[in-house]
Scaffold this motif. Sequence first.
Motif, mmCIF file in Angstrom:
data_model
loop_
_atom_site.group_PDB
_atom_site.id
_atom_site.type_symbol
_atom_site.label_atom_id
_atom_site.label_comp_id
_atom_site.label_asym_id
_atom_site.label_seq_id
_atom_site.Cartn_x
_atom_site.Cartn_y
_atom_site.Cartn_z
ATOM 1 N N LEU A 282 16.294 24.496 46.566
ATOM 2 C CA LEU A 282 17.189 23.487 47.170
ATOM 3 C C LEU A 282 17.265 23.411 48.724
ATOM 4 O O LEU A 282 17.847 22.094 49.366
ATOM 5 C CB LEU A 282 18.759 23.732 46.405
ATOM 6 C CG LEU A 282 18.266 23.712 45.066
ATOM 7 C CD1 LEU A 282 19.748 24.190 44.456
ATOM 8 C CD2 LEU A 282 18.059 22.360 44.311
ATOM 9 N N GLN A 283 16.804 24.334 49.493
ATOM 10 C CA GLN A 283 16.737 24.279 50.813
ATOM 11 C C GLN A 283 18.208 24.160 51.510
ATOM 12 O O GLN A 283 18.348 23.582 52.525
ATOM 13 C CB GLN A 283 15.938 22.914 51.522
ATOM 14 C CG GLN A 283 14.363 23.074 51.023
ATOM 15 C CD GLN A 283 13.780 21.750 51.550
ATOM 16 O OE1 GLN A 283 14.335 20.828 52.031
ATOM 17 N NE2 GLN A 283 12.448 21.953 51.788
ATOM 18 N N SER A 284 19.059 24.749 50.744
ATOM 19 C CA SER A 284 20.452 24.793 50.989
ATOM 20 C C SER A 284 21.273 25.938 50.602
ATOM 21 O O SER A 284 21.084 26.132 49.178
ATOM 22 C CB SER A 284 21.043 23.529 50.579
ATOM 23 O OG SER A 284 22.381 23.656 50.713
ATOM 24 N N PHE A 285 21.994 26.852 51.095
ATOM 25 C CA PHE A 285 22.556 28.156 50.497
ATOM 26 C C PHE A 285 23.854 27.234 49.801
ATOM 27 O O PHE A 285 24.369 27.660 48.552
ATOM 28 C CB PHE A 285 23.195 28.552 51.653
ATOM 29 C CG PHE A 285 22.431 29.772 52.146
ATOM 30 C CD1 PHE A 285 21.304 30.236 51.444
ATOM 31 C CD2 PHE A 285 22.340 30.040 53.420
ATOM 32 C CE1 PHE A 285 20.365 31.396 52.069
ATOM 33 C CE2 PHE A 285 21.119 30.970 54.175
ATOM 34 C CZ PHE A 285 20.408 31.565 53.379
ATOM 35 N N SER A 286 24.439 26.114 50.332
ATOM 36 C CA SER A 286 25.450 25.487 49.715
ATOM 37 C C SER A 286 25.243 24.811 48.264
ATOM 38 O O SER A 286 26.083 24.991 47.383
ATOM 39 C CB SER A 286 26.239 24.334 50.510
ATOM 40 O OG SER A 286 26.450 24.940 51.863
ATOM 41 N N GLU A 287 23.994 24.307 48.270
ATOM 42 C CA GLU A 287 23.591 23.610 46.955
ATOM 43 C C GLU A 287 23.174 24.677 45.900
ATOM 44 O O GLU A 287 23.752 24.635 44.835
ATOM 45 C CB GLU A 287 22.671 22.785 47.241
ATOM 46 C CG GLU A 287 22.109 21.873 46.073
ATOM 47 C CD GLU A 287 23.124 21.071 45.507
ATOM 48 O OE1 GLU A 287 23.138 20.722 44.133
ATOM 49 O OE2 GLU A 287 24.131 20.568 45.920
ATOM 50 N N ALA A 288 22.653 25.764 46.469
ATOM 51 C CA ALA A 288 22.456 26.922 45.580
ATOM 52 C C ALA A 288 23.463 27.560 45.038
ATOM 53 O O ALA A 288 23.663 27.736 43.714
ATOM 54 C CB ALA A 288 21.667 27.925 46.374
ATOM 55 N N ALA A 289 24.578 27.872 45.859
ATOM 56 C CA ALA A 289 25.802 28.302 45.452
ATOM 57 C C ALA A 289 26.571 27.339 44.551
ATOM 58 O O ALA A 289 27.048 28.214 43.333
ATOM 59 C CB ALA A 289 26.813 28.528 46.735
ATOM 60 N N ARG A 290 26.452 26.209 44.498
ATOM 61 C CA ARG A 290 27.030 25.223 43.537
ATOM 62 C C ARG A 290 26.550 25.559 42.141
ATOM 63 O O ARG A 290 27.171 25.483 41.182
ATOM 64 C CB ARG A 290 27.175 23.746 44.070
ATOM 65 C CG ARG A 290 28.034 22.887 43.075
ATOM 66 C CD ARG A 290 27.936 21.497 43.832
ATOM 67 N NE ARG A 290 26.397 20.928 43.542
ATOM 68 C CZ ARG A 290 25.857 20.352 42.387
ATOM 69 N NH1 ARG A 290 26.853 20.241 41.344
ATOM 70 N NH2 ARG A 290 24.836 20.144 42.164
ATOM 71 N N ARG A 291 25.235 25.607 42.060
ATOM 72 C CA ARG A 291 24.356 25.482 41.109
ATOM 73 C C ARG A 291 24.381 27.091 40.339
ATOM 74 O O ARG A 291 24.579 27.037 39.045
ATOM 75 C CB ARG A 291 22.879 25.431 41.111
ATOM 76 C CG ARG A 291 22.427 24.206 41.777
ATOM 77 C CD ARG A 291 22.514 22.959 40.758
ATOM 78 N NE ARG A 291 22.286 21.646 41.330
ATOM 79 C CZ ARG A 291 21.086 21.275 41.536
ATOM 80 N NH1 ARG A 291 19.859 21.821 41.198
ATOM 81 N NH2 ARG A 291 20.997 19.816 41.882
ATOM 82 N N LEU A 292 24.762 28.172 41.189
ATOM 83 C CA LEU A 292 24.840 29.408 40.581
ATOM 84 C C LEU A 292 26.252 29.976 40.281
ATOM 85 O O LEU A 292 26.575 30.798 39.821
ATOM 86 C CB LEU A 292 24.008 30.422 41.587
ATOM 87 C CG LEU A 292 22.642 30.406 41.560
ATOM 88 C CD1 LEU A 292 22.248 30.954 42.797
ATOM 89 C CD2 LEU A 292 21.999 30.598 40.503
ATOM 90 N N GLY A 293 27.299 29.145 40.713
ATOM 91 C CA GLY A 293 28.665 29.232 40.613
ATOM 92 C C GLY A 293 29.097 30.430 41.599
ATOM 93 O O GLY A 293 30.053 31.320 41.360
ATOM 94 N N LEU A 294 28.550 30.437 42.810
ATOM 95 C CA LEU A 294 28.895 31.574 43.696
ATOM 96 C C LEU A 294 29.461 30.789 45.124
ATOM 97 O O LEU A 294 29.387 29.581 45.123
ATOM 98 C CB LEU A 294 27.698 32.289 44.102
ATOM 99 C CG LEU A 294 27.050 33.023 43.052
ATOM 100 C CD1 LEU A 294 25.603 34.157 43.462
ATOM 101 C CD2 LEU A 294 27.904 34.112 42.404
ATOM 102 N N THR A 295 29.742 31.565 46.040
ATOM 103 C CA THR A 295 30.310 30.776 47.429
ATOM 104 C C THR A 295 28.829 30.790 48.233
ATOM 105 O O THR A 295 27.998 31.755 47.927
ATOM 106 C CB THR A 295 31.314 31.780 47.902
ATOM 107 O OG1 THR A 295 30.793 32.981 48.080
ATOM 108 C CG2 THR A 295 32.490 31.735 47.127
#
Length: 321
Positions: free
Chosen positions: A16-29
Amino acid sequence: METLANLESFVKSAELQSFSEAARRLGLTPAAVSRNVAMLERNLGVRLLQRSTRRITLTEAGERFLDSIGASLDTLQSAIEETSSGAAEPAGVLKVSLSPTVGPAYILPLLPEFLRRYPRVRPEWHFEIRQVDLVREGYDLAIGGGFELTPGIVARAIAPAHIVAVASPAYTRDVALPAHPDDLRNLRGVVMRGTATGRIRKWTLQGPNGDKATAAINEDIVMNDPASMRDAARLGLGVAMLALPDVLPDLADGRLVRLLPEWHADAGTISLYYASRRLLPGKTRVFIDFVIEEFRQLSYAQTFDATKDTSKAIVLAVKQR
């Protein structure tokens, strides 16, 4: 030994080239995802991602590592999900992209029975005419036609996608009915401009005895989606080239009539698209199997075939509504 959370954080961030988007998908911050990736890099002794203020990108070592673990991580995640939820009770959010015409008419009516069998599955359905990125956008699967297959995506055909010429009875009363695709040039046309290409789609029709001819349809009215084209044809604004399943209920009700009944265009297939992996999540696997079986039981592959007797297809459409 790396934890599954570290590996998942790296893979999602890379895709996803994004920590924020990855966090949203994984349910993390985002901080937790970044920390997981940093821990993975520290343990491996190599930088996997290049960070910038705008996005993150894979390093050369990161690309090699992602290629090495991608399929294995999918298999491990699927095995964990199958074991934790129980093979007989699939669970979780089922995110699906569907055609805005085929989806509501033929897939949505199947949902009550599917949820009766699998009550722990929670549908999240998006009705859209664009081709989604299954991996980047977090879809479990897509249902429609005309998808360009990218690496890692497979398609299972469930019915033909045949295009036919239709118009309203009111419009056809005042014009000479076409006997050949060339005759369409004498009628008003309702056409579609593709959102991806910006071009108006041209159709090559197949006729009796293997004959082929270009549909000489005029560009009098231009729409950007099939549902609007169908509405325009219903209003008597001209002839539209539409997928047979999209207009079967209208043919059954008499709101539209099929022109050139011996001619059709082949637009490929209506298919189920999903990411290729050895073990699909239970929720995805049972939904795929369910849709395939329901389409078989309802004879949709035959119903949507424009080379078959249209009157029989219309009778089936009426019975199944």
